[in-house]
Write a protein that holds these residues in place. Structure first.
Motif, mmCIF file in Angstrom:
data_model
loop_
_atom_site.group_PDB
_atom_site.id
_atom_site.type_symbol
_atom_site.label_atom_id
_atom_site.label_comp_id
_atom_site.label_asym_id
_atom_site.label_seq_id
_atom_site.Cartn_x
_atom_site.Cartn_y
_atom_site.Cartn_z
ATOM 1 N N MET A 1 8.576 -46.190 -141.019
ATOM 2 C CA MET A 1 7.759 -45.451 -140.050
ATOM 3 C C MET A 1 8.631 -44.668 -139.068
ATOM 4 O O MET A 1 8.340 -43.520 -138.745
ATOM 5 C CB MET A 1 6.859 -46.427 -139.284
ATOM 6 C CG MET A 1 5.720 -46.976 -140.135
ATOM 7 S SD MET A 1 4.866 -48.324 -139.280
ATOM 8 C CE MET A 1 3.496 -48.599 -140.422
ATOM 9 N N GLU A 2 9.704 -45.293 -138.604
ATOM 10 C CA GLU A 2 10.568 -44.558 -137.674
ATOM 11 C C GLU A 2 11.292 -43.418 -138.393
ATOM 12 O O GLU A 2 11.466 -42.334 -137.829
ATOM 13 C CB GLU A 2 11.578 -45.492 -136.981
ATOM 14 C CG GLU A 2 12.309 -44.743 -135.868
ATOM 15 C CD GLU A 2 13.273 -45.587 -135.043
ATOM 16 O OE1 GLU A 2 13.302 -46.828 -135.217
ATOM 17 O OE2 GLU A 2 13.998 -44.980 -134.222
ATOM 18 N N CYS A 3 11.700 -43.657 -139.636
ATOM 19 C CA CYS A 3 12.345 -42.582 -140.412
ATOM 20 C C CYS A 3 11.388 -41.402 -140.585
ATOM 21 O O CYS A 3 11.797 -40.244 -140.497
ATOM 22 C CB CYS A 3 12.792 -43.099 -141.774
ATOM 23 S SG CYS A 3 14.228 -44.183 -141.691
ATOM 24 N N VAL A 4 10.106 -41.711 -140.830
ATOM 25 C CA VAL A 4 9.116 -40.646 -140.968
ATOM 26 C C VAL A 4 8.958 -39.918 -139.631
ATOM 27 O O VAL A 4 8.956 -38.686 -139.563
ATOM 28 C CB VAL A 4 7.762 -41.220 -141.456
ATOM 29 C CG1 VAL A 4 6.655 -40.175 -141.351
ATOM 30 C CG2 VAL A 4 7.883 -41.727 -142.894
ATOM 31 N N GLU A 5 8.885 -40.703 -138.554
ATOM 32 C CA GLU A 5 8.719 -40.119 -137.220
ATOM 33 C C GLU A 5 9.873 -39.181 -136.881
ATOM 34 O O GLU A 5 9.702 -38.143 -136.257
ATOM 35 C CB GLU A 5 8.642 -41.251 -136.185
ATOM 36 C CG GLU A 5 8.279 -40.820 -134.780
ATOM 37 C CD GLU A 5 8.100 -42.038 -133.875
ATOM 38 O OE1 GLU A 5 6.948 -42.405 -133.589
ATOM 39 O OE2 GLU A 5 9.122 -42.633 -133.463
ATOM 40 N N ARG A 6 11.066 -39.549 -137.323
ATOM 41 C CA ARG A 6 12.253 -38.750 -137.004
ATOM 42 C C ARG A 6 12.560 -37.695 -138.065
ATOM 43 O O ARG A 6 13.612 -37.053 -138.024
ATOM 44 C CB ARG A 6 13.471 -39.664 -136.827
ATOM 45 C CG ARG A 6 13.363 -40.537 -135.588
ATOM 46 C CD ARG A 6 14.564 -41.446 -135.419
ATOM 47 N NE ARG A 6 14.345 -42.359 -134.308
ATOM 48 C CZ ARG A 6 14.647 -42.086 -133.040
ATOM 49 N NH1 ARG A 6 15.207 -40.935 -132.733
ATOM 50 N NH2 ARG A 6 14.401 -42.967 -132.095
ATOM 51 N N GLY A 7 11.707 -37.590 -139.056
ATOM 52 C CA GLY A 7 11.895 -36.551 -140.068
ATOM 53 C C GLY A 7 12.939 -36.879 -141.121
ATOM 54 O O GLY A 7 13.383 -36.006 -141.867
ATOM 55 N N LEU A 8 13.363 -38.140 -141.182
ATOM 56 C CA LEU A 8 14.342 -38.534 -142.200
ATOM 57 C C LEU A 8 13.669 -38.795 -143.548
ATOM 58 O O LEU A 8 14.321 -38.858 -144.582
ATOM 59 C CB LEU A 8 15.109 -39.790 -141.757
ATOM 60 C CG LEU A 8 15.910 -39.664 -140.463
ATOM 61 C CD1 LEU A 8 16.398 -41.021 -139.993
ATOM 62 C CD2 LEU A 8 17.098 -38.724 -140.661
ATOM 63 N N LEU A 9 12.358 -39.006 -143.499
ATOM 64 C CA LEU A 9 11.574 -39.221 -144.714
ATOM 65 C C LEU A 9 10.262 -38.468 -144.566
ATOM 66 O O LEU A 9 9.760 -38.302 -143.445
ATOM 67 C CB LEU A 9 11.246 -40.714 -144.882
ATOM 68 C CG LEU A 9 12.241 -41.647 -145.565
ATOM 69 C CD1 LEU A 9 11.789 -43.088 -145.401
ATOM 70 C CD2 LEU A 9 12.372 -41.301 -147.042
ATOM 71 N N THR A 10 9.712 -38.039 -145.692
ATOM 72 C CA THR A 10 8.413 -37.373 -145.636
ATOM 73 C C THR A 10 7.359 -38.241 -146.315
ATOM 74 O O THR A 10 7.690 -39.129 -147.106
ATOM 75 C CB THR A 10 8.458 -36.023 -146.386
ATOM 76 O OG1 THR A 10 8.718 -36.299 -147.771
ATOM 77 C CG2 THR A 10 9.540 -35.121 -145.825
ATOM 78 N N GLU A 11 6.107 -37.927 -146.006
ATOM 79 C CA GLU A 11 5.011 -38.673 -146.626
ATOM 80 C C GLU A 11 5.083 -38.545 -148.145
ATOM 81 O O GLU A 11 4.802 -39.487 -148.874
ATOM 82 C CB GLU A 11 3.658 -38.161 -146.108
ATOM 83 C CG GLU A 11 2.499 -38.955 -146.673
ATOM 84 C CD GLU A 11 1.125 -38.427 -146.279
ATOM 85 O OE1 GLU A 11 1.026 -37.713 -145.263
ATOM 86 O OE2 GLU A 11 0.165 -38.732 -146.999
#
Lengths: 142, 610
Positions: B358-368
């Motif tokens: 979730m934090e990686c997604v929030e920081r743009g390190l991962l996408t949905e």
């Protein structure tokens, strides 16, 4: 009071909704049959667990029936209703056939494989250990 | 004490069973449970064995008090080298399984080798059968338990099973028995790697004791005194461990949003009180010989979760699937708890892994798109989907199944800074920044991010200043000695911490004396605690651990708590290093954290280890 229960006959009453499933009743009951320890499989009381989470608990113990089917089924007359209305087992007379186990509609008499005679509640002579150790009053002497 | 209990060794590959008596000297050294499991692994297994290889040894050991009508005596250890940490991991389960194992005459059950086909064990009165489990492979833990009981035709059989997660070697897979678990450290994967679906146990031998009447008299006293303790008879009885959510959040030390924060504004809904008021409490349920019945059955009351029941969530799960994931939908946590139990996933590590994503997604390190589900903070419906992906190792779930440390390594340096774990084990819901003793405790724990070596209670209660390093090395040693002795006796901490206290004392000595029939002083017990921890340290050192691996994640060292009542607190690295050195000195270990020969001599271990 033909067919009914005498008011003064003691028995262990069960309020299953108060049972938490700790099985302390089984441990302490077994101490009366095992001289050197504890063995729930030899207890005269057993807690049944049902439900997907095993969250429905019911203690099963002898109700000391006045017209006890177990006594009626015994071919040797080893089970009888005693002076106080307590159904007692005479182990000397018991052939260990297990017919009483089949006759009890509540599953309250058990014949463990390791024992020659059934295990049956005798109310500990009037002060049952299981009742004493039941924390939340699922068991009470009535 | 079950003096007749034996050590039963099963080789699943060779289909061979050996039994031997527990050496009397071993009982004196370590009591049982934790100590016995650790000692057996030290003696029986060499260094460097891959946790998931056939040679890997997995042992189970009920505590010495199991089988006695002593309140809280039901806890059993499971221990092996962990696929998550690479160090040894000892996990504990309450419920009825450990007592049944003791009643079956097993003081220790050790499993080695790999079965050629899916199997389960049936242990009854010291006899072991290896049975086919093709028909059980793929089933959840609840269905597996029911199927085995049905098959064996005995409702008194206790079963501990892995779910799909253990079969798929998810590194944080657990074992579940009824509604309790050997939750942490990935021992379910160790089972799965052995092609072993479950262990069923039935014991009709009972336990022997030199003076049963003394045990009964002691139990009467314990019951009276424990019921006079309001924490046990009221708070724990009503809320179970869920009572802790409010207390911990009030102090500003409740891990939230992957430990970016330690105060969770939405916590009210996931506190015990909040869930009670929402009408979610069904009933309390006990483990064996329990007084408190603190395993609360909760049920969902909202949306798709309405009517779903679980025995739990416990505090740690409310933290892991709740505040840590920015999720305050309590009903969803009940459903996730139930699902994780069924899939055979450790809820703490699972929640922490989701929170990292979730934090990686929030920081743009991962996408949905990469993740496959919408894993943003608070998206509880996606969390439940993700748990299934993890358990079956589908899509991105295959990577999440590796746990926080390996997942972050694969994602790269940006993610590694966000990976919150100690020694590869995801953090439980107890602050390192806000409780200095816990910071030290995590760093020196052989397990890593576990709250069961050092306990948070002494600092949380205010008996120790949680902001100070003063005296924390001694506190950690004393706390570890209490947990090691408690886990060797097999007693429930939820009874014994409120009743007897956070550290070994006369009440624990009385317990050990009654259980063993042998006189124990507080000093004797401290020595048992020192000994068990030193054995665990030897196992740790053997796998490459030392002072350099006794470290904490960067987030706790570099980022002060940003807001809430504990704002500004951080783990000062210099102070941590000094506290570590003081701790090693107190334990008799050298500055690199390795036990000295004199320490082994003093603890009576030098003859046992080379």
């Amino acid at each position: 009071m033909a067919g009914g229960r005498l008011e003064e006959v003691p028995r262990i009453g069960v309020k299953a909704d108060r049972c938490t499933g700790c099985r302390l009743c089984e441990y302490v009951c077994s101490s009366r049959r095992v001289p050197d320890g504890f063995n729930p499989s030899l207890a005269a009381i057993v807690v049944k667990f049902e439900g997907e989470l095993e969250e429905e608990m019911t203690p099963v113990v002898c109700r000391q029936c006045e017209d006890a089917p177990c006594a009626g089924a015994c071919p040797a007359g080893a089970l009888s209703v005693g002076d106080q209305g307590v159904v007692v087992l005479d182990e000397q007379e018991c052939p260990g056939c297990g017919l009483c186990v089949q006759a009890c509609p509540y599953g309250a008499i058990r014949l463990p494989p390791s024992r020659p005679t059934p295990v049956k509640c005798d109310l500990c002579g009037g002060a049952p250990l299981c009742v004493e150790f039941c924390t939340y009053g699922a068991l009470a002497l009535e | 004490m079950s003096q007749q209990g034996r050590m039963v060794w099963v080789d699943l590959g060779e289909r061979k069973v050996d039994t031997e008596a527990v050496p009397a000297s071993w009982r004196d050294l370590v009591l049982g449970g934790n100590g016995l499991a650790a000692l057996a692994l030290l003696v029986r297994q060499k260094a460097g064995v891959d946790p998931l290889a056939p040679e890997s040894l997995l042992v189970f050991a009920p505590g010495a008090a199991c089988g006695l009508p002593i309140m809280g005596a039901c806890v059993a250890a499971a221990m092996a080298r962990s696929p998550l940490t690479g160090f040894y991991y000892d996990s504990y389960m309450a419920g009825h399984f450990g007592v049944e194992l003791m009643n079956a005459g097993c003081a220790l059950l050790g499993l080695q080798g790999k079965s050629a086909e899916p199997s389960y064990l049936f242990v009854h009165d010291g006899v072991v059968e290896i049975r086919k489990a093709d028909h059980l492979w793929g089933l959840g833990t609840f269905a597996t338990q029911q199927a085995i009981r049905h098959e064996l035709g005995d409702e008194k059989v206790q079963v501990a099973a892995i779910g799909p997660a253990g079969e798929k070697l998810v590194r944080f897979a657990c074992l579940v028995s009824a509604t309790r678990a050997w939750g942490r450290g990935g021992l379910g994967a160790v089972m799965g790697a052995k092609n072993l679906k479950a262990i069923a146990v039935r014991g009709t031998l009972g336990v022997r004791h030199p003076d049963p009447q003394r045990v009964l008299a002691y139990a009467r006293k314990l019951r009276r005194e424990m019921m006079e303790n309001k924490a046990i008879s009221s708070s724990i009885r009503t809320f179970g461990s869920a009572a802790s959510v409010a207390t911990i959040n009030r102090l500003g030390i409740l891990g939230a949003r992957n430990w970016q924060q330690e105060f969770y504004p939405g916590a009210d809904a996931i506190t015990g009180e909040g869930m009670l008021q929402a009408g979610m409490r069904v009933k309390g349920k006990a483990c064996a010989a329990c007084l408190a019945a603190s395993g609360i059955v909760w049920q969902g009351v909202e949306g798709p979760y309405r009517g779903i029941r679980s025995r739990g969530p416990e505090y740690e799960t409310l933290y892991a699937f709740g505040s840590l994931c920015g999720n305050n939908c309590a009903s969803s946590i009940v459903a996730a708890d139930r699902l994780a139990d069924d899939l055979g996933l450790d809820t703490i590590s699972a929640g922490a892994t989701l929170a990292l994503v979730m934090e990686c997604v929030e920081r743009g390190l991962l996408t949905e798109k990469e993740v496959g589900v919408d894993l943003r903070f608070g998206r509880h419906e996606s969390m439940l989907e993700a748990l299934k992906l993890i358990a079956f190792r589908q899509g991105f779930g295959d990577l999440m199944a590796e746990g926080v440390k390996r997942l972050a390594q694969r994602l790269g340096s940006g993610a590694e800074k966000l990976a919150v774990h100690v020694k590869g084990l995801e953090m439980p819901g107890h602050s390192a920044r806000g409780l200095k003793g816990m910071a030290l405790g995590y760093a020196v724990s052989p397990r890593g991010g576990s709250h069961q070596d050092t306990r948070p209670g002494p600092e949380r209660s205010g008996k120790f200043d949680r902001a100070s390093w003063q005296g924390k090395a001694a506190m950690v040693r004393a706390s570890q000695n209490m947990t090691a002795v408690g886990d060797s006796l097999g007693i429930c901490r939820r009874h014994w911490e409120p009743y007897a206290g956070d550290f070994l004392n006369e009440r624990y000595a009385e317990l050990a004396t009654v259980v063993t029939g042998r006189e124990y002083s507080v000093g004797d017990l401290e020595k048992v605690g020192d000994r068990v921890h030193t054995i665990e340290r030897l196992l740790y050192v053997r796998e490459g651990g030392d002072s350099r691996t006794d470290r904490l994640p960067g987030r706790f060292l570099e980022e002060p708590i940003p807001d809430g009542p504990s704002a500004g607190m951080v783990v000062e690295e210099q102070e941590l290093e000094e506290a570590k050195q003081e701790f090693y000195r107190l334990r008799g270990w050298d500055p690199s954290g390795v036990p000295r020969p004199e320490c082994l001599e003093f603890l009576g271990l030098s003859g046992i280890v080379e």
